[in-house]
Each structure stands twice: as C-alpha cells, then as structure tokens.
Design a protein around this motif. Structure first.
Motif, PDB file in Angstrom:
ATOM      1  N   ALA A  74       0.739  -1.042   0.027  1.00  0.00           N
ATOM      2  CA  ALA A  74      -0.069  -0.072  -0.020  1.00  0.00           C
ATOM      3  C   ALA A  74       0.826   1.164   0.031  1.00  0.00           C
ATOM      4  N   THR A  75       0.365   2.184  -0.649  1.00  0.00           N
ATOM      5  CA  THR A  75       1.222   3.569  -0.623  1.00  0.00           C
ATOM      6  C   THR A  75       0.673   4.343   0.842  1.00  0.00           C
ATOM      7  N   PRO A  76       1.368   5.175   1.422  1.00  0.00           N
ATOM      8  CA  PRO A  76       1.033   5.625   2.705  1.00  0.00           C
ATOM      9  C   PRO A  76      -0.345   6.248   2.856  1.00  0.00           C
ATOM     10  N   ASP A  77      -0.844   7.046   1.846  1.00  0.00           N
ATOM     11  CA  ASP A  77      -1.968   7.510   1.688  1.00  0.00           C
ATOM     12  C   ASP A  77      -3.228   6.761   1.537  1.00  0.00           C
ATOM     13  N   MET A  78      -3.005   5.339   1.517  1.00  0.00           N
ATOM     14  CA  MET A  78      -3.912   4.221   1.505  1.00  0.00           C
ATOM     15  C   MET A  78      -4.171   3.805   2.827  1.00  0.00           C
ATOM     16  N   MET A  79      -3.327   4.107   3.814  1.00  0.00           N
ATOM     17  CA  MET A  79      -3.424   3.325   4.997  1.00  0.00           C
ATOM     18  C   MET A  79      -4.732   3.681   5.809  1.00  0.00           C
ATOM     19  N   PRO A  80      -5.196   4.811   5.816  1.00  0.00           N
ATOM     20  CA  PRO A  80      -6.761   4.849   6.289  1.00  0.00           C
ATOM     21  C   PRO A  80      -7.732   3.986   6.105  1.00  0.00           C
ATOM     22  N   ILE A  81      -7.690   3.502   4.477  1.00  0.00           N
ATOM     23  CA  ILE A  81      -8.585   2.560   4.048  1.00  0.00           C
ATOM     24  C   ILE A  81      -8.094   1.122   4.453  1.00  0.00           C
ATOM     25  N   VAL A  82      -6.814   0.895   4.313  1.00  0.00           N
ATOM     26  CA  VAL A  82      -6.208  -0.526   4.675  1.00  0.00           C
ATOM     27  C   VAL A  82      -6.295  -0.658   6.248  1.00  0.00           C
ATOM     28  N   GLY A  83      -6.256   0.292   6.962  1.00  0.00           N
ATOM     29  CA  GLY A  83      -6.391   0.096   8.462  1.00  0.00           C
ATOM     30  C   GLY A  83      -7.618  -0.534   8.741  1.00  0.00           C
ATOM     31  N   ARG A  84      -8.856  -0.347   8.021  1.00  0.00           N
ATOM     32  CA  ARG A  84     -10.045  -1.120   8.459  1.00  0.00           C
ATOM     33  C   ARG A  84      -9.944  -2.461   8.270  1.00  0.00           C
ATOM     34  N   LEU A  85      -8.989  -3.256   7.412  1.00  0.00           N
ATOM     35  CA  LEU A  85      -9.045  -4.417   7.214  1.00  0.00           C
ATOM     36  C   LEU A  85      -8.109  -5.091   8.023  1.00  0.00           C
TER      37      LEU A  85
END
Length: 237
Positions: A116-127
């Motif tokens: 993941a790119t760093p800016d995607m981590m809020p989305i990935v964090g939900r997983l």
C-alpha cells in the motif's frame, strides 16, 4: 494407528537417529526424500529464545532469497492514480482502493502479498482484523507501505520472503522447491537464517537461535546444526 505407507516408512528410516546435522547433509536428505507427485516446498522452522508477547522481543523482517522461492506470488496493491498505474506496470495482480477494500471485506482474498502507498493506510487500516491474522497487513518495517510501488512489487514477485515470529517463538517459511539443486537450497537457507539472526530484538536474553529444522511439504523433518547454518558457534549460545 494408521499403517505407514512404504514411502513414508522408508523416509523415516533414513531420518532415524539424525539430529543437529550439518546444513549440507540436511539439504541433501530432505531434497532426496521429497518424492511426492508435485514439486514440494522445502520449509524451514526456527525455534527462537524470545517471548513475542513482549514488544521488545518481537521478531519480524524480510529477506530476498538469492534463488527465489519457486512460488508464483500474487500481489495486491492499494494505490490510486499514477501509483496504481506504476503497480500495474510492475506486474501487480490486483490494484485498487475502496473497491479492493470492499472485495477483501467480503472475504475474497486472492493474493499472497499486500502493498500500500502511505495515503491508502486509512482504508487499509479498516482491514486489520482480516489481513492481520493472515500476516498480510502492509507494514513500513518490511517495505510494504511505500511510495516506491515498483520496487515493492518486483521484490515480492522476485523471491522476497517476510517472516514474523509466532506465539510459541517459532518462525517458519518456504525457502525453495525440491526441484532446486542443493547449492541453491543451501544458499536460500543460509540467507534466511542470516536475516533472522540479524533481526534479533533488544529484549532477547540468553540463547536466541535454539533449533533449526528443515522439511519438505510431505516429508519428515530433520534438525540442523545451528553452528553450520550460521558459520558462527557463538550464535548458538
């Protein structure tokens, strides 16, 4: 008790009484007994003198095996725009953002590595509850949260292996295929052991590398001399 097949019985006889053997002999023994109808994975398991319940004794990292894993690695990348295009160009199997999050939430996980790119981590964090238990959660410490998507995808595809100690203080991974020659398997094993050795946490006390075992997917396991796998007798104690 189930009756042992001829192949299993013969293999066990060859392994009988062999403990803490030299790395060369161990690789030869495990490879020669990998006789299944498919190309068996050669697996390593390491018992470490750590208690991963303590944060300062967690062992994790990544290593690029010199001869690859022999396995086709499916890579998913969370990215948008130019970085998504970069991921696709680098050979990523799945690329997306919210759409990929929804796919994963539905229980469909068709990948072995997640970047993941760093800016995607809020989305990935939900997983976290889905990806975490599968050791698929992107992490900057192992290079899977990065802006250099191209390098991360190519590394994952080219034989990079992540490792993380489990509750019982054990690390295990595939380090090649039975079809590899002995020299290639040995080089991969030594590279993996070296990476785990260098990942020794500050909180580890006493003996760190306790036991090393090699096995094939369907074959018995054999313990390998820690000294022969590290080239340093001090590493065993």
């Amino acid at each position: 008790m189930a009756k042992l097949g001829k192949r299993t019985k013969a293999a066990r006889e060859q392994f009988a009484g062999k403990e803490d053997i030299a790395i060369d002999e161990a690789v030869k023994l495990v490879k020669s007994n990998a006789k299944a109808k498919f190309d068996e994975t050669i697996e390593i398991a390491m018992n470490l003198g750590v208690d991963p319940r303590h944060a300062d004794q967690m062992v994790r990292g990544v290593v690029s095996l010199p001869n690859g894993t022999g396995k086709t690695v499916r890579v998913a990348v969370f990215a948008r725009g130019p970085k998504a295009e970069e991921a696709q160009a680098a050979g990523a199997d799945i690329v997306g953002a919210e759409d990929l999050m929804e796919t994963v939430q539905s229980g469909k996980i068709d990948f072995d590595r997640c970047i993941a790119t760093p800016d995607m981590m809020p989305i990935v964090g939900r997983l976290g509850k889905v990806l975490g238990p599968r050791n698929l959660m992107p992490n900057p410490k192992v290079g899977t949260v990065t802006m250099d998507v191209k390098e991360a995808v190519e590394a994952a595809k080219g034989g990079q292996v992540q490792f993380k100690v489990e509750k019982a203080g054990v690390i295990h991974a595939g380090v090649g295929k039975a079809s590899f020659d002995e020299a290639a398997l040995k080089a991969n094993v030594l590279a993996f052991v070296d990476a785990v050795s260098k990942a020794k946490p500050a909180g580890a006390k006493g003996s760190y590398l306790k036991k090393i075992f090699l096995s094939s997917t369907m074959g018995p396991g054999v313990s390998v001399s820690v000294e022969s796998a590290t080239g340093n007798e001090a590493a065993a104690g």
